[in-house]
Enzyme design. Structure first.
Site, mmCIF file in Angstrom:
data_model
loop_
_atom_site.group_PDB
_atom_site.id
_atom_site.type_symbol
_atom_site.label_atom_id
_atom_site.label_comp_id
_atom_site.label_asym_id
_atom_site.label_seq_id
_atom_site.Cartn_x
_atom_site.Cartn_y
_atom_site.Cartn_z
ATOM 1 N N ASP A 127 2.614 8.706 15.408
ATOM 2 C CA ASP A 127 2.723 7.987 13.982
ATOM 3 C C ASP A 127 3.231 8.196 13.223
ATOM 4 O OD1 ASP A 127 -0.166 6.835 15.220
ATOM 5 O OD2 ASP A 127 -1.191 8.400 14.298
ATOM 6 N N ARG A 178 5.837 0.287 17.322
ATOM 7 C CA ARG A 178 4.764 0.032 16.513
ATOM 8 C C ARG A 178 5.022 -0.479 15.187
ATOM 9 N NH1 ARG A 178 0.294 3.951 14.783
ATOM 10 N NH2 ARG A 178 -0.328 3.597 16.996
HETATM 11 C C1 LIG Z 1 -3.216 0.483 15.507
HETATM 12 C C2 LIG Z 1 -2.566 1.010 13.376
HETATM 13 C C3 LIG Z 1 -1.833 2.443 13.532
HETATM 14 C C4 LIG Z 1 -1.422 2.306 12.251
HETATM 15 N N1 LIG Z 1 -0.548 3.358 11.826
HETATM 16 C C5 LIG Z 1 -0.443 4.202 10.625
HETATM 17 C C6 LIG Z 1 0.788 4.770 11.444
HETATM 18 O O1 LIG Z 1 1.296 5.366 12.178
HETATM 19 N N2 LIG Z 1 1.046 5.013 9.688
HETATM 20 C C7 LIG Z 1 1.216 4.328 8.734
HETATM 21 O O2 LIG Z 1 1.462 4.340 7.296
HETATM 22 N N3 LIG Z 1 -0.061 3.685 9.149
HETATM 23 C C8 LIG Z 1 -0.725 3.067 9.933
HETATM 24 N N4 LIG Z 1 -1.109 2.157 10.285
HETATM 25 C C9 LIG Z 1 -2.130 1.225 8.761
HETATM 26 C C10 LIG Z 1 -1.385 -0.061 8.483
HETATM 27 O O3 LIG Z 1 -0.018 0.744 7.696
HETATM 28 C C11 LIG Z 1 -1.803 -0.121 7.202
HETATM 29 O O4 LIG Z 1 -2.510 0.396 6.033
HETATM 30 C C12 LIG Z 1 -3.528 -0.911 7.510
HETATM 31 O O5 LIG Z 1 -3.384 -1.327 9.206
HETATM 32 C C13 LIG Z 1 -3.913 -2.509 6.327
HETATM 33 O O6 LIG Z 1 -2.326 -3.632 6.872
HETATM 34 P P1 LIG Z 1 -2.944 -4.947 6.836
HETATM 35 O O7 LIG Z 1 -1.451 -4.756 8.017
HETATM 36 O O8 LIG Z 1 -3.914 -4.297 7.871
HETATM 37 O O9 LIG Z 1 -3.002 -5.817 5.735
HETATM 38 P P2 LIG Z 1 -4.102 -5.316 4.770
HETATM 39 O O10 LIG Z 1 -3.669 -6.694 4.300
HETATM 40 O O11 LIG Z 1 -3.999 -4.100 4.655
HETATM 41 O O12 LIG Z 1 -5.303 -6.239 5.373
HETATM 42 C C14 LIG Z 1 -5.705 -7.527 5.678
HETATM 43 C C15 LIG Z 1 -6.914 -7.263 6.160
HETATM 44 O O13 LIG Z 1 -8.045 -6.333 6.835
HETATM 45 C C16 LIG Z 1 -8.975 -5.990 6.588
HETATM 46 N N5 LIG Z 1 -8.933 -4.314 6.166
HETATM 47 C C17 LIG Z 1 -7.669 -3.658 6.586
HETATM 48 N N6 LIG Z 1 -7.427 -2.654 6.496
HETATM 49 C C18 LIG Z 1 -8.943 -1.932 6.187
HETATM 50 C C19 LIG Z 1 -9.729 -0.688 6.404
HETATM 51 N N7 LIG Z 1 -9.247 0.160 6.677
HETATM 52 N N8 LIG Z 1 -11.038 -0.781 6.389
HETATM 53 C C20 LIG Z 1 -11.713 -2.431 6.611
HETATM 54 N N9 LIG Z 1 -11.037 -3.428 6.378
HETATM 55 C C21 LIG Z 1 -9.522 -3.053 6.619
HETATM 56 C C22 LIG Z 1 -9.207 -6.609 5.148
HETATM 57 O O14 LIG Z 1 -10.255 -7.653 5.399
HETATM 58 C C23 LIG Z 1 -8.029 -7.036 4.914
HETATM 59 O O15 LIG Z 1 -8.010 -7.757 4.227
HETATM 60 C C24 LIG Z 1 -1.789 1.586 11.299
HETATM 61 C C25 LIG Z 1 -3.334 -0.081 11.623
HETATM 62 C C26 LIG Z 1 -2.980 0.180 12.633
HETATM 63 C C27 LIG Z 1 -3.884 -0.971 12.879
#
Ligand SMILES: Cc1cc2nc3c(=O)[nH]c(=O)nc-3n(C[C@H](O)[C@H](O)[C@H](O)COP(=O)(O)OP(=O)(O)OC[C@H]3O[C@@H](n4cnc5c(N)ncnc54)[C@H](O)[C@@H]3O)c2cc1C
Length: 303
Positions: A127, A178
């Site tokens: 991560d 990723r």
């Molecule tokens: C498999 C995976 C691994 C990840 N690993 C890392 C990592 O190693 N380092 C790192 O910095 N970040 C990591 N992240 C987090 C990532 O960086 C984002 O902060 C997070 O995924 C939200 O961004 P988004 O692209 O979904 O867009 P957003 O615009 O934030 O979300 C899009 C939509 O998804 C929904 N949503 C998003 N997050 C949530 C939540 N937590 N709860 C409920 N609804 C939500 C909402 O409806 C939102 O409108 C990871 C995410 C995923 C999916």
């Protein structure tokens, strides 16, 4: 009331809430406290056509003993994944394995884990944490990559440096990335903070990864615009299913997830579990007010 003030009022009391309340707020995002709860969640996801990645909750170890406990828990997880014949890999935060106080110790612990995972045909994802760890994480990943094929890491689209990091990684051969937006709060001089800019960066990085021959790109997002962009790109370029997988967090955007599975895209769900769920939940809730907003919305929408 401004959105920021609303969020501050929302998150300020979180560390003082009773554990049971924070558990109610967090439980759909966490499999449980022990390995068996993680296996059970993964089994259900596998049955629904999704692969999984388990993450033992924990970060910022400060002692050798903590590192050993985390390493051993991951070793047990690897054995359990194999014994239970689960379609599952593991995701690790290097700070959990001592990155911040002893990089060699961290490297050794990772080598032990990746060796065991390799014997069992399991992939290990590193991560990405906040920007103070970006360079040291990528350095350690490069070192591990020289010895192992079954390891990958994460690139955060909000960091301005990411295009150059991706170019660098691709230069040294096939790389397992990723791609996510990034979850930490970072200053504007090193990170895009505007949602449109972060999306633009995500799209450009995704193209860069596919064009540069990255291996099995993890498209980690719940953003419907980005999912649509990725699906169109995959179709336009006729990208084989073996070259990518969508990735989502447990309990998030389940309809979007189901649609992708229905359209036969490979999809992996990130399954956090562990004793340290409270610290993790409080930290995540405080770090990203958006998540606090989602969680509170989810809490109310259940009624
Ligand atoms: C498999 C995976 C691994 C990840 N690993 C890392 C990592 O190693 N380092 C790192 O910095 N970040 C990591 N992240 C987090 C990532 O960086 C984002 O902060 C997070 O995924 C939200 O961004 P988004 O692209 O979904 O867009 P957003 O615009 O934030 O979300 C899009 C939509 O998804 C929904 N949503 C998003 N997050 C949530 C939540 N937590 N709860 C409920 N609804 C939500 C909402 O409806 C939102 O409108 C990871 C995410 C995923 C999916």
């Amino acid at each position: 009331m401004s959105v920021n003030l609303f969020h501050r009022l929302l998150i300020a009391p979180i560390p003082y809430l009773p554990k049971s309340v924070v558990w109610q707020l967090s439980r759909r995002y966490i499999a449980g406290t022990d390995l068996n709860s993680a296996y059970e969640t993964v089994r259900a996801l596998n049955a629904a056509g999704c692969s999984a990645t388990v993450d033992v909750l924990g970060e910022d170890s400060t002692e050798v003993a903590e590192v050993e406990v985390a390493r051993d828990l991951y070793l047990s997880a690897l054995d359990g994944i194999t014994d239970n014949a689960l379609d599952c890999n593991i995701s690790i935060k290097l700070s959990d394995l001592g990155l911040r106080f002893d990089r060699e110790l961290c490297f050794e612990a990772m080598s032990t884990l990746i060796t065991r995972a390799d014997e069992q045909g399991i992939f290990v994802r590193i991560d990405m944490e906040d920007s103070s760890a970006t360079s040291i994480t990528l350095d350690l990943y490069r070192r591990l990559r020289e010895q192992f094929d079954n390891v990958g890491t994460v690139i955060q689209a909000y960091l301005r440096r990411s295009a150059s990091d991706v170019a660098d990684l691709l230069k040294s051969g096939p790389t397992h990335i990723r791609l996510c937006k990034g979850i930490y709060v970072e200053p504007e001089d090193i990170a895009f903070t505007d949602a449109t800019e972060i999306r633009r960066s995500y799209c450009e990085l995704l193209e860069q990864l596919f064009d540069g021959g990255a291996v099995r790109v993890g498209i980690a997002t719940h953003d419907p615009e980005l999912v649509e962009f990725a699906e169109r790109l995959i179709e336009r370029r006729n990208i084989d299913r073996s070259r990518y997988e969508f990735q989502m967090l447990l309990g998030v955007a389940e309809n979007l997830r189901a649609g992708l599975v229905e359209r036969r895209h490979p999809l992996r769900v990130y399954v956090p579990f562990g004793e340290r769920w409270f610290a993790y939940s409080v930290r995540r809730l405080r770090e990203n007010p958006e998540i606090a907003g989602h969680i509170v919305r989810n809490l109310f929408s259940r009624h």
